[in-house]
Design a protein around this motif. Structure first.
Motif, PDB file in Angstrom:
ATOM      1  N   ASP A   3      25.033   5.974  28.707  1.00 26.68           N
ATOM      2  CA  ASP A   3      24.726   7.198  29.210  1.00 26.68           C
ATOM      3  C   ASP A   3      25.823   8.373  28.894  1.00 26.68           C
ATOM      4  O   ASP A   3      26.639   8.796  29.580  1.00 26.68           O
ATOM      5  CB  ASP A   3      25.016   7.133  30.915  1.00 26.68           C
ATOM      6  N   GLY A  21      26.702  12.302  30.351  1.00 24.83           N
ATOM      7  CA  GLY A  21      26.656  12.082  31.850  1.00 24.83           C
ATOM      8  C   GLY A  21      28.168  12.207  31.990  1.00 24.83           C
ATOM      9  O   GLY A  21      28.976  12.015  31.363  1.00 24.83           O
ATOM     10  N   ASN A  37      29.252  10.096  34.527  1.00 24.97           N
ATOM     11  CA  ASN A  37      29.912   8.737  35.102  1.00 24.97           C
ATOM     12  C   ASN A  37      29.995   8.286  36.705  1.00 24.97           C
ATOM     13  O   ASN A  37      30.320   7.543  37.123  1.00 24.97           O
ATOM     14  CB  ASN A  37      31.225   8.336  34.549  1.00 24.97           C
ATOM     15  N   ALA A  45      26.779   8.660  38.402  1.00 27.23           N
ATOM     16  CA  ALA A  45      25.527   8.100  38.876  1.00 27.23           C
ATOM     17  C   ALA A  45      25.667   6.788  39.332  1.00 27.23           C
ATOM     18  O   ALA A  45      25.149   6.473  40.681  1.00 27.23           O
ATOM     19  CB  ALA A  45      24.476   7.907  37.905  1.00 27.23           C
ATOM     20  N   VAL A  85      27.612   6.974  43.134  1.00 28.17           N
ATOM     21  CA  VAL A  85      26.684   7.714  44.369  1.00 28.17           C
ATOM     22  C   VAL A  85      26.172   6.923  45.252  1.00 28.17           C
ATOM     23  O   VAL A  85      26.507   7.367  46.611  1.00 28.17           O
ATOM     24  CB  VAL A  85      25.897   8.879  43.671  1.00 28.17           C
ATOM     25  N   GLU A  96      24.542  14.711  39.530  1.00 29.03           N
ATOM     26  CA  GLU A  96      24.490  13.203  39.655  1.00 29.03           C
ATOM     27  C   GLU A  96      24.738  12.882  41.146  1.00 29.03           C
ATOM     28  O   GLU A  96      24.412  12.101  41.580  1.00 29.03           O
ATOM     29  CB  GLU A  96      25.434  12.552  38.814  1.00 29.03           C
ATOM     30  N   HIS A  97      25.380  13.793  41.860  1.00 31.13           N
ATOM     31  CA  HIS A  97      25.530  13.790  43.353  1.00 31.13           C
ATOM     32  C   HIS A  97      24.213  14.016  44.074  1.00 31.13           C
ATOM     33  O   HIS A  97      24.169  14.076  45.217  1.00 31.13           O
ATOM     34  CB  HIS A  97      26.698  14.421  43.805  1.00 31.13           C
ATOM     35  N   GLY A  98      23.011  14.675  43.399  1.00 30.93           N
ATOM     36  CA  GLY A  98      21.944  14.902  43.926  1.00 30.93           C
ATOM     37  C   GLY A  98      21.698  16.133  44.480  1.00 30.93           C
ATOM     38  O   GLY A  98      20.553  16.165  45.456  1.00 30.93           O
TER      39      GLY A  98
END
Length: 393
Positions: free
Chosen positions: A262, A265, A267, A269, A272, A305-307
């Motif tokens: 990945d 990114g 890191n 993901a 979370v 990545e935290h949505g």
């Protein structure tokens, strides 16, 4: 909530900081800076320094626990933890380690802190003379990749290409940090506003990073005091509870050379689900975010990545209006962050999150019962932390 959760069991009772200086400008040695911040945090918490029985830090902190204990008159040192690796990725993990020590009965009162005197020990942003290189550096330095901006630029380029991230999104992150710093007299960049024209005209450091995409380098120290939640209620300030914490990284995140699966990114993901699962919250519950900016691209990665938004929503979401306190959609780095308040390897972000939840920040977000802190992106291990008020507990 399982019995093994940290949620609501440990609280921040006090925060403390020194003055923040440009790198090399501190009149005090690094160890003295650490002591000043810890004493300030103890005073804020209403506890005596000798009542501390634990210390936690990260990022190869040089002010070691036993020496601090001796200088502070600590009667009984019971816990001393240092988060391993990841540099600024460990700023939230250090809080988790301190909270875990209290939850496990290994300590009663833990100070979590970070101290830096880059004038005394050298700058993060410059390559150092090394007799031997190993690990990732052994693959990079022979090709002239010497400093952090060079290392992270490659991952940033890949991320921007894969997800169509526009430069305007990076600019919004920088502008938000500088905008908030103008309301924070502690910020090194207080009184030095940034606008879009100045950002766009700033010099390249290494593409895609311009000058204002990169964090500062500073001297200073910051600290918090952790105690059991029940004890915190008897102390001067409303408790700020640890709701959730997570640290680590995903599969082969540390693969060399720049060979992680990945790669494009930050890191987070893999962390979370653990973070939100422990805290029992979702991104919609979070009112304010303090996100580590080594570089602005890393903030975009971390928020995604935290949505908080899908990749195809990033450019529309990341605007100065949305990221500004008090009423933006997601106020970001409300004291100025690493870009404009100071660079305490991200620990000043934890202090600001506490102030936001307390309701005592210099520029208060309208929604502040739950605050997220993210550690350094694109490193391994990294970490995240959720703090909350009594209403969110």
């Amino acid at each position: 909530m399982t019995d093994r959760s940290l949620r609501g069991r440990v609280a921040v009772a006090g925060v403390g900081e020194t003055l923040y200086y440009r790198h090399g400008r501190s009149p005090d040695a690094e160890f003295k800076l650490a002591l000043k911040a810890i004493l300030a945090a103890c005073e804020d918490a209403g506890i005596l320094p000798e009542d501390i029985d634990g210390f936690a830090s990260f990022g190869n902190e040089r002010s070691d626990a036993s020496r601090l204990a001796a200088a502070l008159g600590v009667r009984h040192l019971r816990s001393a933890t240092l988060q391993w690796g990841g540099g600024g990725g460990g700023c939230c993990a250090a809080v988790a380690n301190g909270a875990a020590a209290i939850r496990a009965g290994l300590a009663e009162c833990v100070v979590v802190f970070r101290s830096l005197a880059q004038g005394e020990y050298g700058r993060f942003g410059q390559s150092a003379d090394l007799a031997t290189v190993s690990g990732e550096r052994a693959y990079l330095m022979p090709y002239g990749v010497l400093a952090p901006p060079q290392r992270f630029a490659m991952r940033a380029r890949r991320f921007m290409h894969e997800y169509g991230i526009a430069r305007e999104a990076l600019r919004a992150v920088a502008l938000a940090s500088y905008h908030h710093a103008q309301s924070n007299p502690r910020a090194v960049m207080h009184g030095k506003p940034l606008d879009a024209g100045r950002y766009d005209a700033s010099r390249w450091i290494v593409e895609p990073f311009r000058l204002y995409d990169c964090c500062m380098e500073n001297d200073g120290a910051a600290a918090i005091v952790l105690v059991d939640a029940a004890r915190a209620k008897d102390l001067p300030h409303p408790p700020v509870y640890v709701l959730g914490a997570a640290a680590g990284s995903g599969y082969r995140a540390g693969a060399d050379p720049h060979n992680a699966p990945d790669y494009a990114g930050a890191n987070f993901a893999a962390l979370v689900p653990d973070l939100y699962g422990m805290a029992g919250v979702t991104p919609a519950d979070i009112g304010v975010v303090q996100s580590y900016e080594n570089f602005t691209v890393g903030v975009v990665m971390a928020l995604m990545e935290h949505g908080f938004f899908a990749p195809d929503e990033a450019n529309a979401f990341l605007t100065l209006e949305n990221l500004s306190a008090p009423s933006g959609r997601l106020p970001l780095n409300t004291s100025g962050g690493n870009l404009a308040e100071c660079y305490m390897q991200g620990f000043e972000l934890v202090v600001e999150a506490v102030r936001q939840v307390r309701g005592t920040a210099a520029l208060q977000a309208d929604r502040h019962d739950v605050a997220l802190v993210t550690g350094g992106p694109m490193v391994t291990p990294t970490s995240s932390l959720l703090l909350g008020s009594e209403a969110a507990r």
